[in-house]
Every structure is written in structure tokens, then in C-alpha cells.
Scaffold this motif. Structure first.
Motif, PDB file in Angstrom:
ATOM      1  N   VAL A 182      69.705   1.962  63.708  1.00  0.00           N
ATOM      2  CA  VAL A 182      69.228   2.727  62.557  1.00  0.00           C
ATOM      3  C   VAL A 182      68.444   1.804  61.636  1.00  0.00           C
ATOM      4  O   VAL A 182      68.712   0.601  61.541  1.00  0.00           O
ATOM      5  N   LYS A 183      67.437   2.386  60.990  1.00  0.00           N
ATOM      6  CA  LYS A 183      66.586   1.661  60.052  1.00  0.00           C
ATOM      7  C   LYS A 183      66.041   0.366  60.667  1.00  0.00           C
ATOM      8  O   LYS A 183      65.943  -0.668  59.993  1.00  0.00           O
ATOM      9  N   ALA A 184      65.769   0.420  61.971  1.00  0.00           N
ATOM     10  CA  ALA A 184      65.058  -0.632  62.727  1.00  0.00           C
ATOM     11  C   ALA A 184      65.887  -1.876  63.045  1.00  0.00           C
ATOM     12  O   ALA A 184      65.673  -2.511  64.074  1.00  0.00           O
ATOM     13  N   PHE A 185      66.848  -2.235  62.189  1.00  0.00           N
ATOM     14  CA  PHE A 185      67.521  -3.522  62.384  1.00  0.00           C
ATOM     15  C   PHE A 185      69.050  -3.435  62.423  1.00  0.00           C
ATOM     16  O   PHE A 185      69.713  -4.469  62.564  1.00  0.00           O
ATOM     17  N   GLN A 199      75.258   1.274  62.718  1.00  0.00           N
ATOM     18  CA  GLN A 199      76.003   1.917  61.636  1.00  0.00           C
ATOM     19  C   GLN A 199      77.489   1.934  61.960  1.00  0.00           C
ATOM     20  O   GLN A 199      77.908   2.339  63.044  1.00  0.00           O
ATOM     21  N   ILE A 200      78.293   1.483  60.999  1.00  0.00           N
ATOM     22  CA  ILE A 200      79.758   1.460  61.161  1.00  0.00           C
ATOM     23  C   ILE A 200      80.298   2.787  60.663  1.00  0.00           C
ATOM     24  O   ILE A 200      80.065   3.181  59.510  1.00  0.00           O
ATOM     25  N   GLN A 201      81.062   3.461  61.509  1.00  0.00           N
ATOM     26  CA  GLN A 201      81.545   4.799  61.175  1.00  0.00           C
ATOM     27  C   GLN A 201      82.910   4.746  60.489  1.00  0.00           C
ATOM     28  O   GLN A 201      83.788   3.970  60.884  1.00  0.00           O
ATOM     29  N   SER A 202      83.043   5.589  59.463  1.00  0.00           N
ATOM     30  CA  SER A 202      84.326   5.853  58.795  1.00  0.00           C
ATOM     31  C   SER A 202      84.939   4.637  58.123  1.00  0.00           C
ATOM     32  O   SER A 202      86.150   4.584  57.896  1.00  0.00           O
ATOM     33  N   MET A 203      84.105   3.629  57.822  1.00  0.00           N
ATOM     34  CA  MET A 203      84.675   2.452  57.161  1.00  0.00           C
ATOM     35  C   MET A 203      85.016   2.778  55.710  1.00  0.00           C
ATOM     36  O   MET A 203      86.101   2.455  55.219  1.00  0.00           O
ATOM     37  N   TYR A 204      84.074   3.400  55.020  1.00  0.00           N
ATOM     38  CA  TYR A 204      84.308   3.886  53.672  1.00  0.00           C
ATOM     39  C   TYR A 204      83.778   5.316  53.601  1.00  0.00           C
ATOM     40  O   TYR A 204      82.559   5.525  53.668  1.00  0.00           O
ATOM     41  N   LEU A 247      76.348  -0.638  57.196  1.00  0.00           N
ATOM     42  CA  LEU A 247      75.540  -1.118  58.318  1.00  0.00           C
ATOM     43  C   LEU A 247      75.882  -2.572  58.640  1.00  0.00           C
ATOM     44  O   LEU A 247      76.426  -3.295  57.798  1.00  0.00           O
ATOM     45  N   ILE A 248      75.503  -2.995  59.855  1.00  0.00           N
ATOM     46  CA  ILE A 248      75.605  -4.385  60.252  1.00  0.00           C
ATOM     47  C   ILE A 248      74.361  -4.735  61.057  1.00  0.00           C
ATOM     48  O   ILE A 248      73.892  -3.929  61.866  1.00  0.00           O
ATOM     49  N   TYR A 249      73.772  -5.897  60.808  1.00  0.00           N
ATOM     50  CA  TYR A 249      72.593  -6.311  61.555  1.00  0.00           C
ATOM     51  C   TYR A 249      72.931  -6.398  63.044  1.00  0.00           C
ATOM     52  O   TYR A 249      73.994  -6.897  63.412  1.00  0.00           O
ATOM     53  N   THR A 250      72.024  -5.913  63.889  1.00  0.00           N
ATOM     54  CA  THR A 250      72.276  -5.914  65.340  1.00  0.00           C
ATOM     55  C   THR A 250      72.491  -7.325  65.864  1.00  0.00           C
ATOM     56  O   THR A 250      73.370  -7.559  66.694  1.00  0.00           O
ATOM     57  N   GLN A 254      75.472  -0.116  52.098  1.00  0.00           N
ATOM     58  CA  GLN A 254      76.233  -1.355  52.054  1.00  0.00           C
ATOM     59  C   GLN A 254      76.118  -2.029  53.421  1.00  0.00           C
ATOM     60  O   GLN A 254      76.181  -1.370  54.456  1.00  0.00           O
ATOM     61  N   ILE A 255      75.925  -3.341  53.397  1.00  0.00           N
ATOM     62  CA  ILE A 255      75.685  -4.077  54.641  1.00  0.00           C
ATOM     63  C   ILE A 255      76.768  -5.141  54.816  1.00  0.00           C
ATOM     64  O   ILE A 255      77.077  -5.902  53.886  1.00  0.00           O
TER      65      ILE A 255
END
Length: 522
Positions: free
Chosen positions: A342-345, A348-353, A359-362, A388-389
């Protein structure tokens, strides 16, 4: 079978009025029965000589010899004067040994390191072989125990290493710390010597019979494992200590042999025909060269006990099998599951908050380890993504983040784990990715992984049961052990607790692998 109650009663009588010195007294008796010697390090006035006098009373018709060494001490004062009449009338060189060290059962040598070279050389054979060469005559000594004492350790560069190595058991003796016991000591009227009932004293004939019983004590396989593991840990530690300029451990082959004999003696006097884990704890009073090594030694001893116990019950083998299975399962899922970029880079972490996009960088996700946690920090990106990253922590980039706020992250088959809690990553809808493994192969391999994981779970259950049985046996033995302090008992308890924790972690991992494989199949 050895009468353990008799030894306990003997120690109780000998220890009357010896406040906070019961452990040193018991180790001295153990050393005597094992045919070894003991060194006591401590300032004057801490009952070191009294311990030696008490030990004389442990033996029937026991005789003692005491001497305070100085730089001017001569062999005549230790081994007896030269017989003038034998030299004059018979042209024979010999000493009159009656009343001196060669005729004593228990010997106390204070300020031992001040002995001159001629005394040191004679003591080496006395300590190691219980033999004294009196002129041309080789005297077999009745010696049971040498208690040596000093308020300092042997100085470097004075050729004292050989003599130091002869003292297998080494104890630090200090003043009385407990206030109430100190009050009892200063008000006590108990004399330095006590009356020991003849029925519980030890005879020379008994000690000879016991020596055969001690040699017959079984050494289990885990003892050899422990020795080799501890030697390996010592070597590793010494390499690091040498680089830092710290004191090293040195344990000679002779010392290892004597230690094993001491463990056998300990087991025998505790009424057992086999060496137990608790007996191995006596290593703690046998291998230090300076009191400052105590903390390091305790850690190395604990680590060696944990590793030896786990090897004995089969933990390393199951751990290796699980790691290989986990790696295979991870490989299958990684090639089959395609996470949505998502968003190119980002992934997406699901259900964290709930209600927030995280998100987390690939590239930072791909660099995660499945076993080693890596510190991350949660930051807010208001300029580009508005999300939030989860970013890998770097002190230069995040100088205001406190250690307590760091998140420990590891990679899992379907996402990641943050501070022990698992989260899945958003996947491509209906996509398996370009490099996906065919579904039939995935099913086959995951069926195999699931079955193997379940088998490991079952085997870990058996390992857990064996450990539980072993723990029960050791708990009973260590609790009434005659030669251990509570702190040493705690070392064994903590080691077994660590083994239990490691097995539990493997059980959880294998169950999760089995469940993950099952979910994938469904």
C-alpha cells in the motif's frame, strides 16, 4: 548404605557454638573423608583454627598439629627435628616426627603462603599422596585433613601455583553478620573443643571401607555432559576475560579428577549410590582463584546445569527439529502468501490499533527475523500517508524515545509479532503472488509440517514428564543435602526452572506451528 543421620549428628555436635561457620565445617569434613585438603581465606579471629580443632574430634583417637608459618619457619618446626643420635651413632639422617605433622590426623597451617621453598616441596607430597620422606624412609601418614589458612591469596611470581592447586576446597571465612548470632557468640561459654560421643566418631577402619563404597558410586552420563559443557564455557569466558584484562579460571586435569571424587564422596555421605545434580554444585567451592570470580562462577555453573539437563532429557534435538520444520513452513507460507503493498512502500498491519492505519516499510519487514526480536518505534507520518508507521529504532533518528517505549518485533508466518502479540498483514485479494507454490504442493507440505509439529508436541510432553520426575527426585535430595547452603540450592532450582521454561516455549512454538499449518490447509 551410608548412615546419613550419623553424619548429620556428627556435624551438629561439631558445629556447636560455631556461628555461621556450619557450611565451612561440613565442607571440611567432606574434604577429610574424600582425602582432600581445604583452604580458608579470611582475617584473623574468624574461627579458622577452631574449625580445625573441632575436626580432630571427629576421628577416634584423633591427633592434631597446628603451626603459624613465617618467613623464618624451618622444616624442623613442621616435620620434627633431626635426630642427632641417629646421625651420630648410625650415620642416618632422619627426623623425630612424634608430635609433629607426620603423626597428626588433622593439621592446621596458618599463614600458609609464608612457608619457605623446602617446606612447600615437602607439603606437595604430603597433600597429594599422604606420604612423607623421612630420610630414606617413606612414611605413610595417618593424615585425614590439612586445613590451611591465610588472610591473603598466594602472591604471583612466588612459585606457589602447585601448592595452591593442591587445595581442592576453598572457602571465604568472614565475621558473624547476623546480630542475634553475634550476641550469642560473645556471650557463649562453649569451649573451642566439644565432647563428641564415641559412637558417632569416625575410625580409620571405617574410612577404609567407605573409600571402597565411594569408588563404587555411579557417575551418570549427565555428569560427563556437565563437565564438558562447563569446560567449554570456561574456555569461552577466559578468551573474553583475557581481552579485558580480567582474572582467568584455570582448572587442571588433576583438579577435575579430584572434583569428581568429591562429588562421589558427597553422594555417598548423603546416603546415595549415584551422583546427583545437587552434588555438582560443590564445583562452586573448587574452581575459584579469587573471591571476585564468585558472581561469574555462579552464572557459568547455572548455564552449564541448564545445558546438561536439557541435553539429558533431549531438548536440543527437539529444538533443532522444530527450527528446521519452522523454517520449512515459513518458506512455504512466504512463497504462497502475497502481502498487499500500500502507498507504494508499505505493508499494512491489521487490527493493531482499531480505527487507525498502521504501516511498516516492506524492506524493514523483509529484514525481520523469526527468532530474534528487533526494536521498533511507532511514529506518526502526518505529511505523506497520514498513518502511523512502525519504524526500525535508530538512536540517531529517534533520540527522544525511551527504552521502555520500544516495541520488540519478530516476523511470523502471516505477519509479525509485537511485544509478544501477533498481527497479520493485509494480503492481496485472491492473489497468491508470482512465485507461489502450487496449492496441491502447499497442502502436501503443510500436512507434513502439521503432522511433524504434532509429533514434536507429543515428544515434548514426554520430555516434560521426565523432567518433572527428575525435579521431584532432585528437590528431595537437595533440600536435605549435608554440604550445601541455601544459595547453592537456589542455583539448582533456578536452573531447573529455566529448563522447564525452555520446554514450555518449545511446546508453544510447536503447537502454533501445528495450528498455523492446519489453518492454511483449511
Amino acid at each position: 548404605m551410608m548412615d546419613k543421620k550419623r553424619i548429620a549428628q556428627l556435624l551438629e555436635v561439631l558445629g556447636k557454638g560455631l556461628f555461621e561457620k556450619e557450611h565451612v565445617l561440613s565442607l571440611s569434613l567432606l574434604a577429610a573423608v574424600a582425602g582432600e585438603s581445604i583452604f580458608l581465606l579470611g582475617p584473623p579471629g574468624t574461627a579458622k583454627s577452631m574449625i580445625a580443632r573441632r575436626l580432630k574430634s571427629a576421628f577416634r583417637n584423633g591427633r592434631s598439629f597446628e603451626y603459624l608459618m613465617s618467613r623464618f619457619s624451618t622444616p624442623d618446626e613442621i616435620f620434627g627435628p633431626v635426630s642427632v643420635s641417629a646421625l651420630k651413632d648410625e650415620d642416618r639422617y632422619m627426623r623425630m616426627t612424634e608430635g609433629y605433622l607426620p603423626t597428626a590426623d588433622v593439621v592446621f597451617l596458618d599463614e600458609i603462603w609464608k612457608a619457605g621453598p623446602s617446606i612447600q616441596n615437602a607439603l606437595l607430597t604430603v597433600l597429594n599422596e599422604k606420604v612423607y620422606l623421612n630420610g630414606k624412609e617413606e612414611m605413610r601418614l595417618p593424615l585425614k585433613l590439612v586445613v590451611a589458612a591465610s588472610n591473603e591469596l598466594p602472591a604471583e611470581g612466588e612459585n606457589l601455583d602447585a601448592l595452591w592447586d593442591r587445595f581442592l576446597v576453598r572457602c571465604v571465612v568472614g565475621g558473624i553478620a547476623d546480630k542475634e548470632l553475634f550476641n550469642l557468640m560473645i556471650s557463649s561459654t562453649v569451649q573451642s573443643e566439644v565432647e563428641v560421643p564415641d559412637a558417632i566418631r569416625l575410625s580409620a577402619d571405617e574410612l577404609r571401607v567407605w573409600a571402597e563404597g565411594i569408588d563404587a558410586v555411579e557417575i551418570p552420563v549427565f555428569v560427563f555432559s556437565f563437565v564438558h559443557i562447563f569446560r567449554r564455557l570456561l574456555t569461552t569466558y577466559n578468551v573474553s576475560a583475557e581481552e579485558k584484562g580480567e582474572s582467568l579460571f584455570y582448572v587442571s586435569d588433576r583438579r577435575w579428577k579430584k572434583m569428581v571424587h568429591l562429588w562421589r564422596t558427597s553422594a555417598f555421605l548423603n546416603g546415595c549410590s549415584v551422583v546427583h545434580l545437587a552434588d555438582l554444585l560443590l564445583l562452586q567451592v573448587c574452581v575459584w582463584d579469587t573471591p571476585a570470580q564468585e558472581i561469574v562462577l555462579e552464572r557459568l555453573l547455572t548455564d552449564a546445569l541448564v545445558a546438561a539437563c536439557e541435553e539429558h532429557v533431549g531438548v536440543p534435538l527437539l529444538s533443532d527439529r522444530l527450527a528446521a520444520l519452522k523454517e520449512e513452513g515459513m518458506g512455504v507460507l512466504e512463497t504462497h502468501v502475497a502481502f498487499k503493498v500500500v502507498k507504494a512502500f508499505f505493508y499494512q498491519i491489521q487490527s493493531m490499533y482499531p480505527g487507525r492505519t498502521v504501516l511498516i516499510y516492506t524492506n524493514e519487514y523483509e529484514a525481520l527475523s523469526p527468532d530474534r526480536p528487533i526494536p521498533f518505534v511507532l511514529v506518526t507520518d502526518r505529511r505523506k500517508t497520514g498513518a502511523q508507521i512502525l519504524r526500525k529504532y535508530e538512536k540517531s533518528r529517534h533520540p527522544d524515545v525511551f527504552p521502555k517505549d520500544l516495541l520488540q518485533v519478530v516476523r511470523t508466518m502471516t505477519g509479525l509479532q509485537v511485544n509478544g502479540r501477533k498481527y497479520e498483514l493485509l494480503r492481496e485479494a485472491g492473489e497468491d503472488g508470482e512465485n507461489a507454490v502450487p496449492q496441491t504442493e502447499v497442502s502436501s507440505r503443510m500436512t507434513f509440517s502439521s503432522a511433524m509439529a504434532e509429533r514434536i508436541v507429543a515428544e515434548l510432553g514426554e520430555v516434560s514428564a521426565r523432567l518433572e520426575q527428575w525435579q521431584r527426585e532432585e528437590a528431595e535430595y537437595v533440600q536435605t543435602h549435608l554440604f550445601l547452603q541455601d544459595r547453592q540450592r537456589d542455583i539448582l532450582k533456578n536452573a531447573l526452572r529455566r529448563v522447564r521454561s525452555d520446554i514450555t516455549s518449545l511446546e508453544i512454538e510447536s503447537q502454533e506451528l501445528s495450528h498455523a499449518a492446519g489453518r492454511k490447509l483449511s
